[in-house]
Design a protein around this motif. Sequence first.
Motif, PDB file in Angstrom:
ATOM      1  N   PRO A   5       0.836  -1.204   0.000  1.00 57.34           N
ATOM      2  CA  PRO A   5       0.000   0.000   0.000  1.00 57.34           C
ATOM      3  C   PRO A   5       0.871   1.255   0.000  1.00 57.34           C
ATOM      4  N   GLU A   6       1.933   1.239   0.760  1.00 56.38           N
ATOM      5  CA  GLU A   6       2.823   2.386   0.829  1.00 56.38           C
ATOM      6  C   GLU A   6       4.177   1.962   0.303  1.00 56.38           C
ATOM      7  N   LEU A   7       4.755   2.764  -0.607  1.00 61.23           N
ATOM      8  CA  LEU A   7       6.093   2.435  -1.064  1.00 61.23           C
ATOM      9  C   LEU A   7       7.082   3.145  -0.165  1.00 61.23           C
ATOM     10  N   PRO A   8       8.106   2.415   0.286  1.00 58.39           N
ATOM     11  CA  PRO A   8       9.084   3.075   1.154  1.00 58.39           C
ATOM     12  C   PRO A   8       9.729   4.252   0.436  1.00 58.39           C
ATOM     13  N   LYS A   9      10.119   5.230   1.221  1.00 60.49           N
ATOM     14  CA  LYS A   9      10.636   6.452   0.635  1.00 60.49           C
ATOM     15  C   LYS A   9      11.975   6.222  -0.061  1.00 60.49           C
ATOM     16  N   GLN A 575      18.563   4.803 -10.239  1.00 59.81           N
ATOM     17  CA  GLN A 575      17.540   3.960  -9.634  1.00 59.81           C
ATOM     18  C   GLN A 575      16.732   4.730  -8.596  1.00 59.81           C
ATOM     19  N   THR A 576      17.402   5.566  -7.830  1.00 53.29           N
ATOM     20  CA  THR A 576      16.685   6.397  -6.857  1.00 53.29           C
ATOM     21  C   THR A 576      15.692   7.301  -7.579  1.00 53.29           C
ATOM     22  N   LYS A 577      16.165   7.894  -8.678  1.00 52.06           N
ATOM     23  CA  LYS A 577      15.292   8.786  -9.444  1.00 52.06           C
ATOM     24  C   LYS A 577      14.085   8.010  -9.983  1.00 52.06           C
ATOM     25  N   LEU A 578      14.370   6.859 -10.567  1.00 49.86           N
ATOM     26  CA  LEU A 578      13.291   6.032 -11.104  1.00 49.86           C
ATOM     27  C   LEU A 578      12.301   5.646 -10.009  1.00 49.86           C
ATOM     28  N   ALA A 582       8.402   6.374  -9.904  1.00 44.62           N
ATOM     29  CA  ALA A 582       7.420   5.315  -9.719  1.00 44.62           C
ATOM     30  C   ALA A 582       6.527   5.596  -8.522  1.00 44.62           C
ATOM     31  N   ARG A 583       7.146   6.037  -7.443  1.00 40.21           N
ATOM     32  CA  ARG A 583       6.351   6.341  -6.239  1.00 40.21           C
ATOM     33  C   ARG A 583       5.298   7.395  -6.539  1.00 40.21           C
ATOM     34  N   PHE A 584       5.731   8.464  -7.205  1.00 37.14           N
ATOM     35  CA  PHE A 584       4.811   9.542  -7.532  1.00 37.14           C
ATOM     36  C   PHE A 584       3.688   9.033  -8.438  1.00 37.14           C
ATOM     37  N   SER A 585       4.092   8.307  -9.489  1.00 35.01           N
ATOM     38  CA  SER A 585       3.105   7.826 -10.445  1.00 35.01           C
ATOM     39  C   SER A 585       2.121   6.869  -9.788  1.00 35.01           C
ATOM     40  N   LEU A 586       2.652   5.937  -8.990  1.00 32.63           N
ATOM     41  CA  LEU A 586       1.788   4.935  -8.369  1.00 32.63           C
ATOM     42  C   LEU A 586       0.824   5.588  -7.386  1.00 32.63           C
ATOM     43  N   LEU A 587       1.306   6.607  -6.690  1.00 33.09           N
ATOM     44  CA  LEU A 587       0.454   7.341  -5.762  1.00 33.09           C
ATOM     45  C   LEU A 587      -0.733   7.929  -6.522  1.00 33.09           C
ATOM     46  N   GLN A 588      -0.448   8.511  -7.689  1.00 40.16           N
ATOM     47  CA  GLN A 588      -1.517   9.101  -8.503  1.00 40.16           C
ATOM     48  C   GLN A 588      -2.446   8.029  -9.038  1.00 40.16           C
ATOM     49  N   LEU A 589      -1.841   6.911  -9.495  1.00 41.46           N
ATOM     50  CA  LEU A 589      -2.639   5.813 -10.051  1.00 41.46           C
ATOM     51  C   LEU A 589      -3.627   5.274  -9.033  1.00 41.46           C
TER      52      LEU A 589
END
Length: 865
Positions: A5-9, A575-578, A582-589
């Motif tokens: 549910p939450e992606l680690p930072k 990888q950190t950037k990616l 991904a975190r941002f996109s998945l949050l929106q999704l």
Amino acid sequence: MSIHPELPKAYDACAVEERWQAHWRDEDHYFSRDSDRPRFIIDTPPPYPTGNFHIGNALNWCYIDFFARFKRMQGFNVMFPQGWDCHGLPTEVKVEEQQGITKNDVPREEFRRLCRELTEKNIDLMRRTMRRMAFSIDWSNEYVTMQPAYYRKTQASFLRMLREGYIYRSEHPVNFCTRCETAIAFAEVQYEGRTTKLNFFDFDGVEIATSRPELLAACVAVAVHPEDERYTPLANRTLRVPLFGHDVPVIRDEAVDPAFGSGAVMICTFGDKQDVVWWKTHDLDLRPAIDSTGHMTALAGEYEGMTAPECREAILGAMADAGILKRQEPLEQRVGTCWRCKTPIEILSERQWFVRVDPKAILAAARELRWVPDHMLLRMEDWVGKMEWDWCISRQRIFATPIPVWFCRDCGEMVLPSVTDLPIDPTRDQPKVPCPACGSTRFEGETDVLDTWMDSSISVLNVTGWDGIAPRPPLFPAQIRPQGHDIIRTWAFYTILRSLALTGEKPWEQILVNGMVLGEDGFKMSKSRGNIIAPEEILGKYGADALRQWAAAGAATGSDIQFNWNDVVAASRFQTKLWNIARFSLLQLRKGGVDESAAMGLLADRWLLARLSACVAEVTEAMEGYQFDRGLKAIREFAWEVLADEYIELVKGRLYGEGEGRAGAVRTLDTTLDVLCRLLAPFIPSFAEEVFSQLGRGSVHAQSWPDFTFDDPLALGDGEVVARIVAELRRFKHEQGMALNAPLGEVTVMAPRAIDDGGDAGRALNAIVHWQVGTQGMSRELVDVKFDKAVVGKNLRKDAAAFMDAVKALPKEVLASPVSSVVVNGVDVPVPEGAFAPVYATLVGGEQVDVVTVGDVLVTVRRSP
RNA sequence: GGGCUCGUGGUCUAGCGGUUAUGACGUCGCCCUUACACGGCGAAGGCCACCGGUUCGAUCCCGGUCGAGCCCA
């Protein structure tokens, strides 16, 4: 694996990689024997089990894994087998060291057991590193050359080549390591520089210079150049060898260098390769003075039993005593040494087994292959062109495939086993039938064993399914051989030779040659330089995916690659950037989910999809050409610059709102993330899996390679304009000392055509943006012309410079309207289409505004008070 | 000694017969903008080893010189 549910930072590469590596199953990478998908069989190198999977191996295997995964996603039935090339001296030497013994101190079988145990241990260590690297190896197709299942085939291949006349046994000078007590092939001789002494001495009245006085007893002739007048009187004479007293002829040969030493050279059997040539062409005697253990033979008289260095000193002493040693000079020379123990090799005439070499056939087959990079073929051509001797395949060692041959003790007949009885050890097993020649049942087993390259040169036959009996393997030839350029002259050469002999065909369709890994100091990694970097060190600090990125992008495929921590660190940051993308996109999704029917109709969405489409095309093309650096760099540019810096910044406003605009952006992000993960899968399999798993569509490695196309040239162009306007205005804000999210006031964009950005630019800039077609309310002045030199040069050739000068000299009002011709050097010259375009400066009347230009688009900014 | 590959900002690296030579790391300046300070925005920094040639035009093609690495004798 469940969706978090939450992606680690933070992205913890090592933890993620280990988690996925524990989760993936070997079966995912198995080759399917009954599939009708196109085959892609890789003749993977079987490394020597040193226990240490080094960074050069890592580079090689990364390349293999990149295209293995790529081909699999493209629908190929990929076989990525793994072998272990076990036999040979290094392990024997290691066992001798570890046990404090020599091979002769324990029974043969015991010594083999010790070698096998060490090898098993080393294979385990290397397998561990390979798994940690996330290579998609098909472990169901693992082979171990020391196991009966494999060396049975080595023996079968030997028997077939023996029966068909490719292999013969003969007495011939061979390279011999007296420490290892075995013959070795030319490919195993390593040349090293050293300083020795050139000794000048009186040889029955003639001055001779030699660097190897210990071979005096082996002297069979003295040679001079035929046109060396100093020695004309010697013609047809014989000379008496000092200290030993036998007579030798004086021969004349063009190959003698009159300028070296005294111009007269003694020929010994054998001091070097040249002696062998002279010995053969002049049909000289054979006087072996050194035996296979490096000691002087009975021929050396009072020196018998001494080692060669001892004998050298003794003979020099005797020469001095006899008053015939005239002087000594230092001599720089390159001496052939045993690749394994660095002992200088001797050339001894021995009864050995040989494989006939047919350079022409090998060259023809080599030229049929696709070489990547293509210039590596030259190395093969060079090597083959220099072949002089046949391949000596017998070794007087223990840990190797036994030569499956007996000799009848009574009549000497050579007796061979049946192929179905293999494998055998002729020193232990007996023939099942009496001697076919004399009926005797007393046999002597061949104690010589095979060169290790005899094992590894049939790796391709083995992986393509050869059983040792069929005339040809069912899946032969393989599609690709990946290997380093250091073993072109050995593994590639021997494999082609053996495939031709055994199947009549080339072994593979293509050969991918990788470079060497150099240390951070630019030199080959070596213990003595202390510049070795172990893969484990990188894996521990940054993880496998970062190391894999270094392998992909550190240098163009095929060229030597300098190890560089910077590249690993940069890979890790990517990888950190990616991860944050991904975190941002998945949050929106996840806020409300993805509406699969939402229109991705706004300019920015269509622009991103068009860029994604171009990225897919470029990466695909790069992968087909094994240009991994180009492929990964294209992905990086797209993800970092286009997706993160431009698109996401443009659509954030929409995403923070509601409605159609948000739904379109969400669906665009979903599509992009999906495709991006697939593109990344061959390069960084763990990262790609971690992100893709969040989309809930299974494993990314079970997906097909993206065939995503989105052709929208208009969106591509206009989207670029919008992205650049935003970038330019951000720069403008920066230059004005404004915060990037500060309100900008009113912005007017004047473009030659209508552009509808759906409000994205205004939201991204925190400004009120007016779009208008044309430049009403502004005036402009022509200040310059810009030439397209490709057009001008092609059409005007020599007159190009004069043409450009003439155009620049035209009055401004003429340049403002299309110009059809211009006078150059007194001649009226038509203006080629697109030769130049006017350049305008903008004049703003009335209210004071700032102006930013983006190509042919003008942007005026009226700052808020 | 021969063959191959290469010489691009401080370091590593991409690239191409034609606008302002790619990117990374490092350096400097500004910014903690609700994905990311392992970040963002910007700046400085290059006779594309040297000398000739081909070409309207060469970092790129050709020849030579020097240097490096690898493979081989």
